[in-house]
Design an enzyme around this catalytic site. Structure first.
Site, mmCIF file in Angstrom:
data_model
loop_
_atom_site.group_PDB
_atom_site.id
_atom_site.type_symbol
_atom_site.label_atom_id
_atom_site.label_comp_id
_atom_site.label_asym_id
_atom_site.label_seq_id
_atom_site.Cartn_x
_atom_site.Cartn_y
_atom_site.Cartn_z
ATOM 1 N N ASP A 84 0.849 -1.197 0.000
ATOM 2 C CA ASP A 84 0.000 0.000 0.000
ATOM 3 C C ASP A 84 0.889 1.253 0.000
ATOM 4 O O ASP A 84 1.761 1.380 0.862
ATOM 5 C CB ASP A 84 -0.883 -0.047 1.260
ATOM 6 N N ASP A 105 3.122 4.547 -5.351
ATOM 7 C CA ASP A 105 2.504 5.857 -5.148
ATOM 8 C C ASP A 105 3.462 6.944 -5.614
ATOM 9 O O ASP A 105 4.292 7.434 -4.861
ATOM 10 C CB ASP A 105 2.152 6.046 -3.663
ATOM 11 N N GLY A 178 -7.935 8.189 7.055
ATOM 12 C CA GLY A 178 -8.274 8.450 8.458
ATOM 13 C C GLY A 178 -9.699 8.964 8.581
ATOM 14 O O GLY A 178 -10.490 8.862 7.641
ATOM 15 N N HIS A 207 -9.349 5.045 -2.076
ATOM 16 C CA HIS A 207 -8.636 4.992 -0.802
ATOM 17 C C HIS A 207 -9.470 5.709 0.251
ATOM 18 O O HIS A 207 -10.436 6.384 -0.063
ATOM 19 C CB HIS A 207 -7.266 5.690 -0.948
ATOM 20 N N GLY A 208 -9.043 5.582 1.512
ATOM 21 C CA GLY A 208 -9.739 6.316 2.579
ATOM 22 C C GLY A 208 -11.166 5.831 2.782
ATOM 23 O O GLY A 208 -12.074 6.636 3.009
ATOM 24 N N GLY A 209 -11.369 4.507 2.713
ATOM 25 C CA GLY A 209 -12.723 3.943 2.813
ATOM 26 C C GLY A 209 -13.407 4.168 4.161
ATOM 27 O O GLY A 209 -14.627 4.108 4.257
ATOM 28 N N ASN A 231 -8.655 0.960 6.378
ATOM 29 C CA ASN A 231 -7.614 0.736 7.369
ATOM 30 C C ASN A 231 -8.065 1.223 8.746
ATOM 31 O O ASN A 231 -8.255 0.442 9.678
ATOM 32 C CB ASN A 231 -6.314 1.440 6.927
#
Ligand code: 13P
Length: 289
Positions: A84, A105, A178, A207-209, A231
């Site tokens: 990741d 990334d 976050g 991302h950032g689910g 996460n």
């Protein structure tokens, strides 16, 4: 079964559902996610950040643990080990460790440099039968000390990176790692629509689910998102369940201090969070198809 994410995500995109990437931190996390995926017959992606990889004694340790768990827990659903937000060198380490997928990334590089490095890593990933994710437009919030501004990706840059031949593309659409601040404006569906229109069949990654309202998740999936990263939400549910156990003084009763007992409520909480997400993302039962 350890697989690359390529076919898994092409199926998800065509079937209008998303596969969850759940980040792992230790044995409990990994076991909880794998068992839940197996119970729900869902494909699953185990996300490993560079920081978490270091914490778990390196990517080789992580891959060896996952391989052994797939065997010992009789996991039959497709499982991906995915780096990741990798750096170039981190990607090479994961290739060596036997991961089945990497994310490079390069979003903080000028687009030409992002293209150059992504191109080289695509070549290496192909040689090893691995899938590769690239990113355009930094994701907001903090991930292992890397801070993004929550910007929206330029759809033309997304097309340039997609055309290089990556297997999945993370495009910033106002999402943040976050917890979302109270004044967050929500996902930019205009950006998602423009990126989707230019990248065609490319599975898009959100991302950032953690904390994205369910209706926005469903809408994003309907518009081409085929992988959603979670996460923080598992961390929060683990912490909350563990705090409750300790606050109730259960560690002081009998052998309640035994780590297998102390960590059990947090383990169950991760399982519940992963189950909820797999149901929301629509990946339940898809391992059998
Ligand atoms: P959250 O921690 O916000 O769920 O984001 C996870 C993520 O996007 C990992 O790359």
């Amino acid at each position: 079964m350890l697989v690359s994410a390529k076919e898994m995500l092409q199926k998800a995109k065509a079937g209008h559902y998303a596969v969850g990437q759940f980040n792992i931190n230790n044995l409990e996390w990994t076991k909880a996610i794998l068992l839940t995926a197996e119970e729900l017959k869902s494909p699953v992606i185990l996300g490993v950040s560079e920081g978490a990889g270091k914490y778990m004694c390196g990517f080789k340790t992580v891959q060896a643990m996952v391989n052994a768990m797939i065997d010992e827990l009789h996991i039959t659903v497709p499982v991906v080990t995915h780096l990741d937000h990798g750096t170039y060198d981190g990607c090479l380490k994961c290739v060596e460790a036997g991961f089945s997928s990497i994310m490079f990334d390069g979003s903080h590089y000028p687009i030409d440099e992002n293209i150059e490095k992504t191109t080289e890593l695509i070549r290496i990933a192909r040689e090893h039968g691995m899938s590769i994710e690239a990113e355009v437009g930094a994701i907001g919030g903090e991930e292992d000390g890397v801070v993004g501004k929550g910007e929206c990706a330029d759809p033309n840059e997304c097309k340039m990176i997609a055309d290089l031949g990556v297997d999945m593309l993370a495009a910033g659409i106002g999402n943040i790692h976050g917890k979302y601040p109270a004044n967050w404006e929500g996902l930019s569906f205009e950006t998602l629509e423009a990126v989707s229109a230019l990248t065609g069949d490319m599975p898009l990654v959100l991302h950032g689910g953690t904390g994205i309202p369910e209706d926005q998740i469903r809408k994003a999936i309907s518009m081409g998102v085929a992988k959603i990263n979670v996460n923080t939400e598992c961390q929060l549910s683990f912490a909350e369940a563990t705090r409750k156990y300790v606050e109730e003084g259960k560690d002081l009763i009998g052998k309640g201090y035994d780590p297998r007992k102390l960590l059990a409520p947090g383990f169950a909480a991760i399982k519940a969070t992963v189950k909820e997400k797999m149901e929301l993302f629509g990946s339940v039962g898809k391992a059998d198809e």
